[in-house]
Design a protein around this motif. Structure first.
Motif, PDB file in Angstrom:
ATOM      1  N   UNK A 178       0.798  -1.230   0.000  1.00  0.00           N
ATOM      2  CA  UNK A 178       0.000   0.000   0.000  1.00  0.00           C
ATOM      3  C   UNK A 178       0.832   1.283   0.000  1.00  0.00           C
ATOM      4  N   UNK A 179       2.174   1.199  -0.197  1.00  0.00           N
ATOM      5  CA  UNK A 179       2.965   2.427  -0.149  1.00  0.00           C
ATOM      6  C   UNK A 179       3.020   3.100  -1.517  1.00  0.00           C
ATOM      7  N   UNK A 180       3.337   4.380  -1.533  1.00  0.00           N
ATOM      8  CA  UNK A 180       3.372   5.177  -2.763  1.00  0.00           C
ATOM      9  C   UNK A 180       4.805   5.216  -3.286  1.00  0.00           C
ATOM     10  N   UNK A 181       5.062   4.734  -4.498  1.00  0.00           N
ATOM     11  CA  UNK A 181       6.443   4.702  -5.013  1.00  0.00           C
ATOM     12  C   UNK A 181       7.009   6.094  -5.298  1.00  0.00           C
ATOM     13  N   UNK A 182       6.157   7.082  -5.423  1.00  0.00           N
ATOM     14  CA  UNK A 182       6.616   8.413  -5.846  1.00  0.00           C
ATOM     15  C   UNK A 182       6.757   9.409  -4.708  1.00  0.00           C
ATOM     16  N   UNK A 183       6.536   8.959  -3.480  1.00  0.00           N
ATOM     17  CA  UNK A 183       6.608   9.874  -2.335  1.00  0.00           C
ATOM     18  C   UNK A 183       7.728   9.428  -1.404  1.00  0.00           C
ATOM     19  N   UNK A 184       8.686  10.324  -1.161  1.00  0.00           N
ATOM     20  CA  UNK A 184       9.758  10.032  -0.209  1.00  0.00           C
ATOM     21  C   UNK A 184       9.272  10.411   1.185  1.00  0.00           C
ATOM     22  N   UNK A 222       8.751  -3.022  -8.877  1.00  0.00           N
ATOM     23  CA  UNK A 222       8.478  -2.430  -7.562  1.00  0.00           C
ATOM     24  C   UNK A 222       9.663  -1.585  -7.102  1.00  0.00           C
ATOM     25  N   UNK A 223      10.874  -2.119  -7.265  1.00  0.00           N
ATOM     26  CA  UNK A 223      12.069  -1.467  -6.720  1.00  0.00           C
ATOM     27  C   UNK A 223      12.463  -0.222  -7.518  1.00  0.00           C
ATOM     28  N   UNK A 224      12.402  -0.296  -8.857  1.00  0.00           N
ATOM     29  CA  UNK A 224      12.947   0.787  -9.693  1.00  0.00           C
ATOM     30  C   UNK A 224      12.341   2.160  -9.364  1.00  0.00           C
ATOM     31  N   UNK A 225      11.010   2.337  -9.366  1.00  0.00           N
ATOM     32  CA  UNK A 225      10.480   3.680  -9.092  1.00  0.00           C
ATOM     33  C   UNK A 225      10.807   4.164  -7.679  1.00  0.00           C
ATOM     34  N   UNK A 226      10.920   3.250  -6.719  1.00  0.00           N
ATOM     35  CA  UNK A 226      11.226   3.661  -5.340  1.00  0.00           C
ATOM     36  C   UNK A 226      12.693   4.063  -5.202  1.00  0.00           C
ATOM     37  N   UNK A 227      13.564   3.355  -5.912  1.00  0.00           N
ATOM     38  CA  UNK A 227      14.968   3.780  -5.916  1.00  0.00           C
ATOM     39  C   UNK A 227      15.105   5.151  -6.573  1.00  0.00           C
ATOM     40  N   UNK A 228      14.386   5.364  -7.653  1.00  0.00           N
ATOM     41  CA  UNK A 228      14.437   6.653  -8.360  1.00  0.00           C
ATOM     42  C   UNK A 228      13.936   7.776  -7.440  1.00  0.00           C
ATOM     43  N   UNK A 229      12.883   7.476  -6.658  1.00  0.00           N
ATOM     44  CA  UNK A 229      12.381   8.476  -5.711  1.00  0.00           C
ATOM     45  C   UNK A 229      13.430   8.757  -4.635  1.00  0.00           C
ATOM     46  N   UNK A 230      14.123   7.704  -4.181  1.00  0.00           N
ATOM     47  CA  UNK A 230      15.146   7.855  -3.140  1.00  0.00           C
ATOM     48  C   UNK A 230      16.227   8.855  -3.562  1.00  0.00           C
ATOM     49  N   UNK A 231      16.638   8.801  -4.849  1.00  0.00           N
ATOM     50  CA  UNK A 231      17.736   9.662  -5.330  1.00  0.00           C
ATOM     51  C   UNK A 231      17.202  10.892  -6.060  1.00  0.00           C
ATOM     52  N   UNK A 232      15.926  11.193  -5.810  1.00  0.00           N
ATOM     53  CA  UNK A 232      15.287  12.355  -6.469  1.00  0.00           C
ATOM     54  C   UNK A 232      15.446  12.297  -7.982  1.00  0.00           C
TER      55      UNK A 232
END
Length: 924
Positions: free
Chosen positions: A743-749, A908-918
């Motif tokens: 249920x987490x949002x991949x685009x929100x840090x 799942x991982x790719x968009x969250x990693x991208x969000x992590x590094x802005x």
């Protein structure tokens, strides 16, 4: 169907005693003299009627005659007197005793009967025919019972009456009888209770009583049960004359319950006419039925009842059975299926679902398994005679929706729901059955839906004839009230006062509900867990202690795990080598996968945490790594569970091989975990992909458990995963499916500076998904599951090849006090010491790490490539991964997995990693 039911009306009733007949048919000592009959002369022994079934019948008649000569027909009395005197049939009677003149004249009149062999044969044949007739009603009477309150459908979807049921006098010919036999008296067999205290009845009365027992508003299916005591128990409950009697007080209680059930639905219809509520109209009798089951079970020692039910009637059950406060229901009334498990379970079902859902069959087959039994569930089928718009003839191939219950010898009581007293009686019997035999039982409430599938539906589109009849159907409350008024049990003013009294209760609750503004979790948690929540539903703390253990505890568990703690117990030679290897690991202060699991379990048992591990072949483990149950090689069925020999006052360890079911078993374990927050409940799939047949439980109940059902749950799913040559689907536990349902949002840090960031993440997620690469981390995540101050489902992708991989080992040092589960395991080799030289930072999870390190070493790239393992995929460890990326500023980022690109973790991982590094770099 009803025009065939004429015979009972033609057969005049006879009086009969209403005393319950006892089961035991004790033979008197005199019965041993029956050997005299065995010593016939040769001509007599050759008589055809004394062979096969006939001889059994004659023997039964003889025992009856010995007990009471008047209990048999006078012709049998004469026959047995002759035989006892040593005279073969056909000779003149020689009395061993002085007879009165009256007796002699009676004998003289009856003498032709004795002398004429064909008459005796006819008598035997007629008695056998009557026994067959009685048995036919017991087996097939339900086929012609008047079960449909609408009078449209036949009980079993078949309009034909079985040939052996006497629906008219001309059918007596089936048994070789005719109308002239109706007034003949026949001796009753021991397998019927229709006689009460009488042992013989005229045929006319036998048929009438069978009709009353088996062909009215109750249809009993039980003759498939292969236990004589159980069959006799049921026969007594339904055949004994006058047994279904209710006192006036019981009738008034039943009426009051029907008033509550009916008026509750009418109140909701008035106040929320445009809402779907899946009301109970057409089966209002369900509420008094459930209350009867609970009342009777409570009398028999039941303290708690757990109910599982579909949508229809849920609010009414909450209000009038569970007695949830009406204002709570009214203030939460808003636009909001079949799969739901001393404590007693009651399961409610719809007819279409009971026949159509495979989960029902799977659950029935758990009913008598040692580690899954509920000691008898009462199944109540709300039989609407339709599934949404689907006619029963299209919904099943079996005669009844309940036929699946026959596989476990569960008796099935069909009952017309427009006869409330019949329903109450059946429910009492069902509760008594469960209490007596601790086995499943089914009550089939044959009813109808007055408003269609829901209140917004138009049923006339598809069932015009049925709904024309329903529109004309008088509600059951009105019918029953009129009956009780006519019987003088209540008068009209009393009935109307009962209605106005409940209407007032509803109106007052509705007024109070206007003041309820906040939805409190505690109001919907039907069994709040002591110690977990504050009054407003929040966890009592937001921290987790260290999951490490002292060296002494680790060593002790390891030593027990590598031994046989029972004397004179012979284990398999191959297992001896496995235990020896375990012992060497413990000496070296190291654990492999199986030992890490053993230590996590064993340590929690010491702390009083019950552990339950179930699934197919979990005792040994699909990959022969676990061996939690040892089997004596010389003594059949002798087993030992070393885990239960760890500590003096430990909690119990339950490890149980399940039936070859995923859906049913996972549903059972989910319920177990829901009711037991202080137990660690784990279900292991034999291979990871086998969860696919339990997908409904995962999608409907585990994934949205807190959001939809307002229930926390700490169940653990162990899913073996690894692309190791078993084919594209059989190798994969489908991690992408579980990650897609996070249920987490991949685009929100999230706010990484937040205190207790990791625990808050866990609290906010719908479930936790991990893929551990080391046994130690597996050990920690299992212990964390219990030490957390709240409960979340845990999905663990477990290894296959890593179970014995020489590099997949953990030192005790990583499991000592102060250590924790590592959400991310960073690079700790040469690359980490000179991060500026690193060209590529690789992210991965699980077993592929060992393939990557091997290849990195082979290519001499240990300083250019850093490999970071993501152990907890969800909730995503944004904070730790940001540290890793910042540590290697010159490195390109790549994700590596062994799964296909459209499977596994990549999407799942790719968009969250991208969000992590802005989004500063690509992630390859």
């Amino acid at each position: 169907m009803f025009h065939l039911r004429t015979c009972a009306a033609k057969l005049r009733p006879l009086t009969a005693s209403q005393t319950v007949k006892t089961f035991s048919q004790n033979r008197p000592a005199a019965a041993r003299t029956f050997g005299q009959i065995r010593s016939y002369t040769a001509p007599v022994a050759a008589e055809p009627f004394l062979s096969g079934t006939s001889s059994n019948y004659v023997e039964e008649m003889y025992y009856a005659w010995l007990e009471n000569p008047k209990s048999v027909h006078k012709s049998w009395d004469i026959f047995f007197r002759n035989t006892n005197a040593g005279a073969p049939p056909g000779t003149a009677y020689q009395s061993p005793l002085p007879l009165s003149p009256g007796s002699l004249s009676a004998l003289a009149r009856a003498q032709p009967l004795v002398g004429a062999q064909p008459n005796v044969d006819k008598l035997v044949e007629d008695h056998l025919a009557v026994q067959s007739l009685i048995r036919a009603y017991q087996i097939r009477g339900h086929h012609v019972a008047q079960l449909d309150p609408l009078g449209i459908l036949d009980a079993d979807l078949d309009s034909s009456v079985p040939a052996d049921i006497i629906s008219s006098t001309d059918k007596l010919g089936f048994y070789g009888l005719d109308e002239s036999d109706l007034d003949k008296v026949f001796h009753l067999p021991t397998t019927t209770f229709i006689g009460g205290q009488e042992s013989a009845l005229p045929l006319r009365e036998i048929i009438r009583r069978l009709e009353m027992a088996y062909c009215q508003h109750i249809g009993v299916e039980f003759m498939f049960i292969n236990d004589l005591e159980q069959c006799q128990w049921i026969r007594q409950k339904f055949e004994t004359p006058g047994i279904m009697q209710f006192t006036n007080e019981e009738k008034r209680t039943l009426l009051a319950r029907l008033v509550r059930s009916t008026r509750f639905e009418e109140f909701l219809q008035r106040k929320w006419s445009s809402e779907k509520r899946f009301g109970l109209e057409g089966c209002e009798v369900l509420i008094p039925a459930l209350k009867t089951i609970i009342d009777k079970s409570s009398e028999n020692g039941v303290d708690y009842v757990i109910m599982g039910m579909p949508h229809r009637g849920r609010l009414n059950v909450l209000a009038n059975v569970i007695r949830k406060e009406l204002e709570q229901i009214f203030c939460q009334f808003d636009s909001k299926l079949e799969a739901a498990d001393e404590v007693m379970s009651i399961l409610l079902h719809g007819d279409a679902a009971f026949a159509g859902q495979g989960i029902v069959y799977e659950t029935f087959h758990l009913s008598d398994l040692p580690s899954y039994t509920t000691h008898g569930t009462v199944h109540v089928v709300v039989n609407n005679q339709i599934g949404f718009t689907t006619d029963p003839r299209m919904a099943r191939s079996s005669p009844y929706p309940t036929d699946v219950a026959r596989v476990v010898n569960a008796p099935i009581f069909h009952v017309n729901s427009d006869d409330p007293e019949a329903v109450m009686y059946v429910c009492k019997v069902a509760a008594e059955w469960r209490s007596t035999f601790h086995k499943d039982v089914v009550v089939d409430l044959v009813c109808y839906r007055r408003n269609g599938h829901n209140e917004m539906d138009e049923p006339m589109f598809t069932q015009p004839l049925m709904y024309k009849q329903i529109r004309k159907q008088k509600p059951v409350l009105q019918k029953y009230a009129e009956l009780l008024v006519s019987q003088g049990v209540v008068n009209q003013p009393e009935y109307e006062e009962e209605i106005s009294k409940y209407d007032k209760i509803c109106e007052e609750a509705f007024a109070r509900s206007k003041d309820e503004k906040i939805l409190h979790i505690k109001h919907w948690l039907d069994s709040p867990w002591p110690g977990f929540f504050t009054l407003d539903g929040q966890p009592r703390s937001m921290s987790c202690p260290s999951t490490g253990l002292t060296e002494d505890i680790l060593a002790h568990i390891g030593n027990v795990a590598s031994s046989v703690p029972v004397e004179n117990f012979t284990i398999h030679g191959g297992l001896s080598r496995i235990l020896k290897t375990r012992g060497e690991l413990v000496k070296n202060r190291t654990v492999d996968w199986a030992l890490a699991e053993y230590m996590a379990f064993g340590s929690l048992l010491k702390e009083g945490i019950h552990i339950r591990l179930s699934g197919q072949d979990v005792e040994r483990g699909t990959f022969s790594h676990r061996h939690h149950v040892l089997h004596d090689q010389n003594v059949d069925k002798r087993t030992c569970i070393p885990m239960n020999h760890l500590w003096p006052n430990q909690a119990p360890y339950t490890v149980c091989n399940s039936s070859l079911s995923e859906y049913g078993v996972l549903g059972f374990e989910l319920g177990f975990a829901m009711a037991s927050p202080n137990a660690l409940v784990l279900w292991e799939a034999q291979f990871g992909d086998f969860h696919n047949t339990a997908q409904c439980i995962i999608d409907q109940f585990i994934c949205p458990g807190q959001a939809k059902w307002v229930r926390q749950n700490g169940i653990v799913l162990l899913l073996p995963h690894g692309m190791e040559g078993m084919g594209p689907e059989h190798s994969s536990a489908r991690p992408e499916r579980f990650l897609q349902m996070c249920n987490d949002d991949p685009d929100v840090l999230p706010n990484l500076e937040e205190a207790n960031f990791d625990i808050n993440q866990l609290y906010d997620c719908n479930w936790v998904v991990v893929n551990c690469s080391t046994p130690g981390n597996f050990f920690h995540v299992l212990r964390r599951q219990i030490l957390l101050p709240f409960r979340k489902p845990l999905i663990i992708f477990t290894p296959k090849s890593l179970l014995r991989h020489p590099e997949a080992r953990t030192s005790f040092d990583e499991m000592l006090p102060g250590t924790h589960f590592q959400r991310v395991i960073p690079e700790d080799g040469p690359a980490a010491h000179n991060p500026e030289n690193v060209k590529r930072l690789l992210f991965c999870t699980g077993k592929v790490y060992y393939d990557l390190t091997r290849e990195r070493k082979a290519r001499s790239m240990v300083e250019q490539v850093a490999i970071t393992r993501i152990e907890q995929l969800s909730p995503f460890p944004f904070d730790l991964l940001l540290q890793e990326v910042q540590k290697y500023p010159g490195a390109e980022l790549a994700w590596c997995q062994e799964e296909h690109k459209n499977q596994g973790y990549y999407d799942y991982v790719k968009p969250r990693l991208r969000t992590t590094i802005s989004r500063a770099k690509p992630v390859w």
